[in-house]
Design an enzyme around this catalytic site. Sequence first.
Site, PDB file in Angstrom:
ATOM      1  N   GLU A  39       0.841  -1.080  -0.032  1.00  0.00           N
ATOM      2  CA  GLU A  39       0.008   0.025   0.030  1.00  0.00           C
ATOM      3  C   GLU A  39       0.966   1.132   0.054  1.00  0.00           C
ATOM      4  O   GLU A  39       1.933   1.459   0.808  1.00  0.00           O
ATOM      5  CB  GLU A  39      -0.750   0.107   1.196  1.00  0.00           C
ATOM      6  CG  GLU A  39      -1.804   1.316   1.271  1.00  0.00           C
ATOM      7  CD  GLU A  39      -2.862   1.106   2.343  1.00  0.00           C
ATOM      8  OE1 GLU A  39      -3.414   2.102   2.672  1.00  0.00           O
ATOM      9  OE2 GLU A  39      -2.638   0.395   3.245  1.00  0.00           O
ATOM     10  N   ARG A 264       5.961 -13.372   9.361  1.00  0.00           N
ATOM     11  CA  ARG A 264       6.596 -11.895   8.969  1.00  0.00           C
ATOM     12  C   ARG A 264       7.925 -11.967   9.714  1.00  0.00           C
ATOM     13  O   ARG A 264       8.255 -12.652  10.597  1.00  0.00           O
ATOM     14  CB  ARG A 264       5.497 -10.819   9.574  1.00  0.00           C
ATOM     15  CG  ARG A 264       5.524 -10.651  10.978  1.00  0.00           C
ATOM     16  CD  ARG A 264       4.422  -9.510  11.349  1.00  0.00           C
ATOM     17  NE  ARG A 264       4.825  -8.270  10.772  1.00  0.00           N
ATOM     18  CZ  ARG A 264       4.174  -7.261  10.767  1.00  0.00           C
ATOM     19  NH1 ARG A 264       3.049  -7.362  11.325  1.00  0.00           N
ATOM     20  NH2 ARG A 264       4.760  -6.266  10.473  1.00  0.00           N
ATOM     21  N   LYS A 274       4.325   1.554  10.539  1.00  0.00           N
ATOM     22  CA  LYS A 274       4.223   2.853   9.809  1.00  0.00           C
ATOM     23  C   LYS A 274       3.808   3.923  10.603  1.00  0.00           C
ATOM     24  O   LYS A 274       4.181   5.097  10.432  1.00  0.00           O
ATOM     25  CB  LYS A 274       3.277   2.605   8.486  1.00  0.00           C
ATOM     26  CG  LYS A 274       4.002   1.759   7.385  1.00  0.00           C
ATOM     27  CD  LYS A 274       3.031   1.723   6.393  1.00  0.00           C
ATOM     28  CE  LYS A 274       3.637   0.908   5.223  1.00  0.00           C
ATOM     29  NZ  LYS A 274       2.792   0.702   4.081  1.00  0.00           N
TER      30      LYS A 274
END
Length: 559
Positions: A39, A264, A274
């Site tokens: 994204e 992950r 973020k």
Amino acid sequence: MARDDAKEIRESSNFINDIIEKDLETGAYNRVQTRFPPEPNGYLHIGHAKAICINFGAKERFGGICNLRFDDTNPTKEDTEYVDAIAEDIKWLGFEWDNAYFASDYFDYLFECAIKLIKKGKAFVCDLTPEQQREYRGTLTEPGKESPYRNRSVEENLELFERMAKGEFPEGSRVLRAKIDMASPNLNMRDPIIYRIMYAHHHRTGDKWCVYPMYDFAHPLSDACEKVTHSLCSLEFENHRPLYEWVVNECVEGEKPRQIEFARMNLNYTLTSKRKCLKLVLDGIVDGWDDPRMATISGMRRRGYTPAAIRDFCDRIGVSKAYSVIDFALLESCVRNDLNQTSRRAMAILDPIKLVIDNYPEDKTEEISVEYHPDHPEYGSRTMTFGRELYIERSDFMAEPIKKYFRLFPGNEVRLIKAYFVTCTGYETDGEGNVTCVHCTYDPATFGGDSPDGRKVKGTIHWVSAEDNVEAQVMLYDRLFDVPNPSDEEGVSSFEDNLNPDSLKTVTAYCEKSLAGAKPGDRFQFMRNGYFCADKYSTPEKLIFNRTVQLRDSFNAKK
């Protein structure tokens, strides 16, 4: 164990490759196509590097296709700045995508799929407020309640959804929800929202749309539209897989993509959130997304990390479903290994004191040739000016030496790299007792750093001419946080409480004259000091070097 053998073991432990190979053997798919779908609402970080290596690695291993797709379905947080930065990072890591797409390319198609679900009686317009939706959703142990609007007719839902798309309703007043199962043990299947009203300018489609698809709706359909075979994503999406499969099964005919999840990357002493990284930027704790202390790809690039080192790191940690925390020291080790083989050597004095060779002629200088790399003669060499007055590191002299100290102290002889043996004869101090100058004598017969009579010295130190050098600002970077889990440490109110106060120190260094030509991005081993990279703001008029990594891990020792 040989490196090739270790690599073979790591590859065989990649369960994703095993799944893909089985799919090809059984005929479930006759080709391999993956995608990397970030994204564009921030900069890529080290965790993304793992996903990039996995997706593009599958392409390379199986001779397939890997596309880059920007999942730009939330216009309030996305920007072309992030699009450009993401593309730059992927290319810098050494990968090339076959095609570049945007989820917004499919907005018309996604809207048609929503209409298709409504006509099948599988989606409805819901007027519940966000608070009511949360209340109706239920919990992990209690089923949810059906919305009172769930049984609207197909015709009413079509009309309302069309009016939503025309901008006739306030933002947040209505949503389109999939009609699945409010009693499902998986909360993601309890009539999830697939479209919402947003009056926001989109970076690509402008103001064409005021309804935008949710990620869990747009993502699987984008995969299907591009003919992706294996949708590889991190383990946090495992609970979303049933919804992924429901969407493609209800909306797509023919071959469908398969979602596979992997663990992950969790790297200690770093933050990759973020939201938290943005706070670091906005609060001025770091000087931007590419601050060399950040775990972003752009920050690591600016600090001097190499693409090969990051890829090697991702290869070493492997691919699995097991949760684990990777030690930051492993990443630094990969960086050292690569830079040791590839970076040119140079001499720079970061904490200088003057060294005066009293018996060296005052009017004499010599140009000493020094190779750039001992294992790469093709790198060539440069010349360094040697004279009566030099700079050495302050740590290379002790008036009263400790045990096993082999560098300069009164009466001791050491080697100056590529030059001569020198013997300390004394030193000067200022009014506060700080050493300002060291005096010595040299042996002219030891030019090149060897003695013809075979005598040995235990200490070898580097040096720079006091007259013929260039000054540089050197940024001594260290880890941004001083605890392994900065966002989840007991006894603190904020991750900002865990900042390492010594994450950056700035010094003025004296460097050998060849560094005057260093260009931004050039990497060097400053002999005996560590690996350094010319900063993006470095110029011939003002040299700036960032410390990439020390020659050995000293962080834990300092702790």
